[in-house]
Structures are given as structure tokens and as C-alpha cells.
Design an enzyme around this catalytic site. Structure first.
Site, PDB file in Angstrom:
ATOM      1  N   GLU A  16       0.849  -1.091   0.226  1.00  0.00           N
ATOM      2  CA  GLU A  16      -0.107  -0.161   0.043  1.00  0.00           C
ATOM      3  C   GLU A  16       0.963   1.462  -0.045  1.00  0.00           C
ATOM      4  O   GLU A  16       0.520   2.071  -0.878  1.00  0.00           O
ATOM      5  CB  GLU A  16      -0.737  -0.151   1.219  1.00  0.00           C
ATOM      6  CG  GLU A  16      -1.965  -1.235   1.261  1.00  0.00           C
ATOM      7  CD  GLU A  16      -1.281  -2.443   1.896  1.00  0.00           C
ATOM      8  OE1 GLU A  16      -2.189  -2.974   2.520  1.00  0.00           O
ATOM      9  OE2 GLU A  16      -0.182  -2.533   1.962  1.00  0.00           O
ATOM     10  N   THR A  27      15.561 -41.742  -8.565  1.00  0.00           N
ATOM     11  CA  THR A  27      16.325 -40.490  -8.367  1.00  0.00           C
ATOM     12  C   THR A  27      17.693 -40.675  -8.678  1.00  0.00           C
ATOM     13  O   THR A  27      18.490 -39.632  -8.545  1.00  0.00           O
ATOM     14  CB  THR A  27      15.757 -40.118  -7.226  1.00  0.00           C
ATOM     15  OG1 THR A  27      15.922 -41.073  -6.047  1.00  0.00           O
ATOM     16  CG2 THR A  27      14.103 -39.796  -7.232  1.00  0.00           C
ATOM     17  N   ALA A  28      18.298 -41.933  -8.419  1.00  0.00           N
ATOM     18  CA  ALA A  28      19.669 -42.036  -8.595  1.00  0.00           C
ATOM     19  C   ALA A  28      20.038 -43.589  -8.564  1.00  0.00           C
ATOM     20  O   ALA A  28      19.132 -44.530  -8.668  1.00  0.00           O
ATOM     21  CB  ALA A  28      20.451 -41.715  -7.169  1.00  0.00           C
ATOM     22  N   ASP A  35      26.706 -35.395  -1.624  1.00  0.00           N
ATOM     23  CA  ASP A  35      26.896 -34.392  -2.918  1.00  0.00           C
ATOM     24  C   ASP A  35      27.616 -33.095  -2.314  1.00  0.00           C
ATOM     25  O   ASP A  35      27.747 -32.324  -3.552  1.00  0.00           O
ATOM     26  CB  ASP A  35      25.244 -34.324  -3.181  1.00  0.00           C
ATOM     27  CG  ASP A  35      24.562 -35.532  -3.590  1.00  0.00           C
ATOM     28  OD1 ASP A  35      25.238 -36.361  -3.958  1.00  0.00           O
ATOM     29  OD2 ASP A  35      23.310 -35.513  -3.603  1.00  0.00           O
ATOM     30  N   LEU A  70      23.082 -25.804  -2.069  1.00  0.00           N
ATOM     31  CA  LEU A  70      21.492 -25.423  -1.701  1.00  0.00           C
ATOM     32  C   LEU A  70      21.216 -23.899  -1.642  1.00  0.00           C
ATOM     33  O   LEU A  70      20.281 -23.392  -0.973  1.00  0.00           O
ATOM     34  CB  LEU A  70      21.250 -25.921  -0.295  1.00  0.00           C
ATOM     35  CG  LEU A  70      21.353 -27.288   0.008  1.00  0.00           C
ATOM     36  CD1 LEU A  70      21.161 -27.758   1.444  1.00  0.00           C
ATOM     37  CD2 LEU A  70      20.524 -28.120  -1.127  1.00  0.00           C
ATOM     38  N   GLU A  83      14.669 -30.764  -0.544  1.00  0.00           N
ATOM     39  CA  GLU A  83      15.620 -31.479  -1.482  1.00  0.00           C
ATOM     40  C   GLU A  83      16.524 -32.444  -0.679  1.00  0.00           C
ATOM     41  O   GLU A  83      17.755 -32.315  -0.464  1.00  0.00           O
ATOM     42  CB  GLU A  83      16.696 -30.399  -2.336  1.00  0.00           C
ATOM     43  CG  GLU A  83      15.581 -29.155  -3.131  1.00  0.00           C
ATOM     44  CD  GLU A  83      16.222 -28.587  -4.394  1.00  0.00           C
ATOM     45  OE1 GLU A  83      17.653 -29.298  -4.682  1.00  0.00           O
ATOM     46  OE2 GLU A  83      15.988 -27.428  -4.596  1.00  0.00           O
ATOM     47  N   GLY A 103      17.121 -36.768   0.023  1.00  0.00           N
ATOM     48  CA  GLY A 103      17.038 -38.374  -0.593  1.00  0.00           C
ATOM     49  C   GLY A 103      15.840 -39.055  -0.082  1.00  0.00           C
ATOM     50  O   GLY A 103      14.913 -38.459   0.292  1.00  0.00           O
TER      51      GLY A 103
END
Length: 369
Positions: free
Chosen positions: A55, A167-168, A206, A210, A297, A299
Site C-alpha cells: 500500500e 532418483t539415483a 553431494d 543449496l 531437496e 534423498g
């Protein structure tokens, strides 16, 4: 968004979307001012926390354009605030400006507002209408509404997989299953979250940063790690960049916690009866820390733990047009004996992103709070 919305409210919602990467933990709000003859004379959206709300930005825009605001209508996607926080009450600013009418999409779910802004406006003689654009505004602010109503963030699990759900590979290889376009799209969703959560397994295997790797990102999300035994390496890349990092543990290890604190981590010990992190208690703690949207995110093990506990509100899944066979799946929920034991979901959308397919799904009725 409905096509029968008044055009100024359509514009206000579009303005609100411009704050998606910016205004956390404040809600995403847009405001449009129209003159008595219906012309747009000012518009704005909520800035960084501590900065002007929508506003105020719209009033400033109208002044910068040389427009008189007295007698105008304010189209705003959330009830104007009535309390003194980091900024002054927006309803008072609208009253002082001489606005004649306010059309708002939603009542603010924040209990310190919750209708008080509308009451202040009406007491000042301003006509107030509530409702146009409510569904779109609520969806835009699903994390804020979740935190205000449930006390916990909206939990979105992002998963990248092959068409057969891998996924892997069995050896852990997972980069990259999906395309660059899907990864960039995933960063856009990451950018709108208050925090990104992963597990210690992903950190060890990994070493992810992030962070959001897009140009001109105004803020980076916090990092949250489920790390029952405080095994996060002191040289982990998630500590780079000076972002807040919260580690949830199940053990009390003062020496290790002190070493991690020296790297900038906040260590929170929340054990459950099985010696692991109490995930439900973690979400309550994150809500108390003003986390609206939690972007997961992780496993398949941590994904499975969150699903089994009923804590995932939404699945953001990118499916690549390839088959990878046996390997790691999306979630580890155990073997089911009957089909009716399945975790039921509803598809919200399915859209191509590059060569991949982006699917958004929720448990039925999940957003009904």
C-alpha cells in the site's frame, strides 16, 4: 486466476507475484490505486522485510506520477495491516491519504491483524469489500497462511526422477537426470522458499550449496539440515556465503555443536523416542523462526520419513523422459500389503519444462486450513 476478476485486482495480483523472491517472511502482497473514473494512478508490492508494504509503495507511486489519491479505490490482495511492526499500519496510511474504498482479496490470517485493519478502515468511513481474488491470493501466500494458522511452514518436496521413478542409480549417481531447463525451474521454486531442507546423507554424498543460482536474486533462502548425530562436515559448502544454517540433531554433543556454531550454524536438539530428529517438532520450531515455505531437496530416506509422518504438503516432481531401471526411488515408505494403503495425491498441474515434465501434486484437502 479467474478471468472475471476486476482488472485492477488482476494487476494487484500480478504485482504481488513480483514479491515472490523478495518479501519473506512477510506475505506477498500487491496494491493498485484507481481514480474515481477507474484509471490506474499507482501500484506497488511489498518489499523486503522491514521495508515498505504494498500500500505504501502504491501511494508513493501515485505521488511520483503526480496523481491525487483522495477519493481513490485501493485494490489490495491482503487486508491492510493495522499494527506497528517493522513498519507503521498501512490502514492508517490509506485513511490519511483520503482513499474512499478498499477492495481486498483476503482477511489477514495473522492474529494480530485478523480483521482489525478492515475495522479501522470502516471506522474511518471507508467502504470495504472483501473477496475478489481470494483463491489466487491465498495460493500465492500458502506458506504465510500455513504459518499463521498451523504454526508450521508449508512443506514442498522437490524431486527429480526418471519416468520410472528412479532418483539415483544404485551406485548413487544422480547428476543430471533432468535437463538444464528443469534445474533452472527448480531454482525458481527454491528462490521463493524461506528455507531449503536436506538430510545429512545428501550433505555427505553431494556436498550441495543449496543456494539459488539465478541472476538478480534479491535474497537467498536459509539452509536446514536434518543431522541426527551432528555429522555435517565443517568444510561443507552449505556454509559458504554466510547464509543462516540450522542443524537439527538428536544428540547433545556440546563440543561438536560449538565447532559447528563457529562455522555459523545454529544447532537445535530435538530427539524423538527413536533417537532421531523429531520432524514434527522441527516444523513447529521452523514456524516459530518465521519460515513460511520449506523447500525439501533430500534423498529418498528423509523424503520417506516426512511422508510417513504426514508432513509433506506438496510434491514438486520433475520427470525426465528416460528409464533408469533399479536404483534409488523417490520416497522410502516401506512395502505395502494393500493398494488402499497408498499415499493418495491429487494432481494440481502437469507442464512441460524443457524436455521434462513438471508435476505438482498434493494430498487431498491438504490446503484446507
Amino acid at each position: 486466476m479467474s478471468n472475471d476478476l476486476p482488472e485492477p485486482m488482476e494487476r494487484a495480483l500480478a504485482a504481488a507475484r513480483r514479491s515472490l523472491w523478495l518479501s519473506q517472511p512477510n506475505p506477498h502482497v500487491g496494491c493498485v490505486l484507481t481514480s474515481p473514473d477507474g484509471a490506474v494512478i499507482g501500484e506497488g508490492f511489498t518489499q523486503r522485510a522491514g521495508g515498505p508494504h504494498a500500500e505504501i509503495m502504491a501511494l508513493r507511486d501515485a505521488a511520483a506520477r503526480g496523481h491525487e489519491v483522495a477519493g481513490a479505490t485501493a485494490w489490495v490482495t491482503l487486508e491492510p495491516c493495522s499494527h506497528h511492526g517493522r513498519t507503521g499500519p498501512c490502514c492508517d496510511a490509506l485513511v490519511a491519504a483520503g482513499v474512499r474504498r478498499v477492495v481486498a482479496s483476503l482477511q489477514d490470517p495473522n492474529p494480530v491483524v485478523a480483521g482489525a485493519g478492515f475495522a479501522r478502515l470502516r471506522a474511518a468511513g471507508i467502504d470495504v469489500e472483501v473477496g475478489p481474488g481470494a483463491a489466487a491470493s491465498r495460493e500465492l501466500n500458502i506458506g504465510f497462511v500455513s504459518r499463521m494458522v498451523r504454526g508450521t511452514p508449508w512443506v514442498r518436496a522437490k524431486i527429480a526422477a526418471s519416468l520410472d521413478g528412479t532418483t539415483a542409480l544404485a551406485n548413487g549417481a544422480s547428476q543430471w537426470i533432468t535437463s538444464a531447463a528443469a534445474r533452472e525451474d527448480g531454482h525458481r521454486w527454491r528462490a521463493q522458499a524461506c528455507a531449503v531442507l536436506t538430510g545429512i546423507g545428501t550433505v555427505r554424498e553431494d556436498d550441495p550449496r543449496l543456494d539459488v543460482r539465478l541472476p538478480d536474486v534479491p535474497r537467498q533462502p536459509q539452509v536446514v539440515v536434518v543431522d541426527s548425530r551432528l555429522e555435517t562436515p565443517l568444510d561443507a559448502r552449505l556454509f559458504d556465503g554466510g547464509r543462516p544454517v540450522i542443524l537439527y540433531a538428536a544428540v547433545d554433543d556440546p563440543a561438536r555443536a560449538q565447532a559447528l556454531a563457529a562455522r555459523g550454524a545454529t544447532v537445535v536438539t530435538l530427539p524423538d523416542a527413536n533417537g532421531k530428529v523429531d520432524l514434527a517438532a522441527m516444523l513447529l520450531d521452523l514456524g516459530a523462526r518465521s519460515i513460511n515455505e520449506l523447500h525439501v531437496e533430500a534423498g529418498f530416506k528423509l523424503n520417506g520419513s516426512l511422508v510417513r509422518a504426514g508432513l509433506v504438503d506438496e510434491f514438486l516432481v520433475y520427470l525426465a523422459p528416460k528409464l533408469l531401471g533399479s536404483g534409488q526411488g523417490m520416497v522410502q515408505i516401506g512395502e505395502l500389503a494393500r493398494l488402499d494403503e497408498a499415499v493418495e495425491l491429487e494432481f494440481l498441474s502437469a507442464e512441460p519444462v524443457g524436455a521434462d515434465l513438471r508435476v505438482l501434486a498434493r494430498p487431498p484437502g491438504r490446503a484446507a486450513f
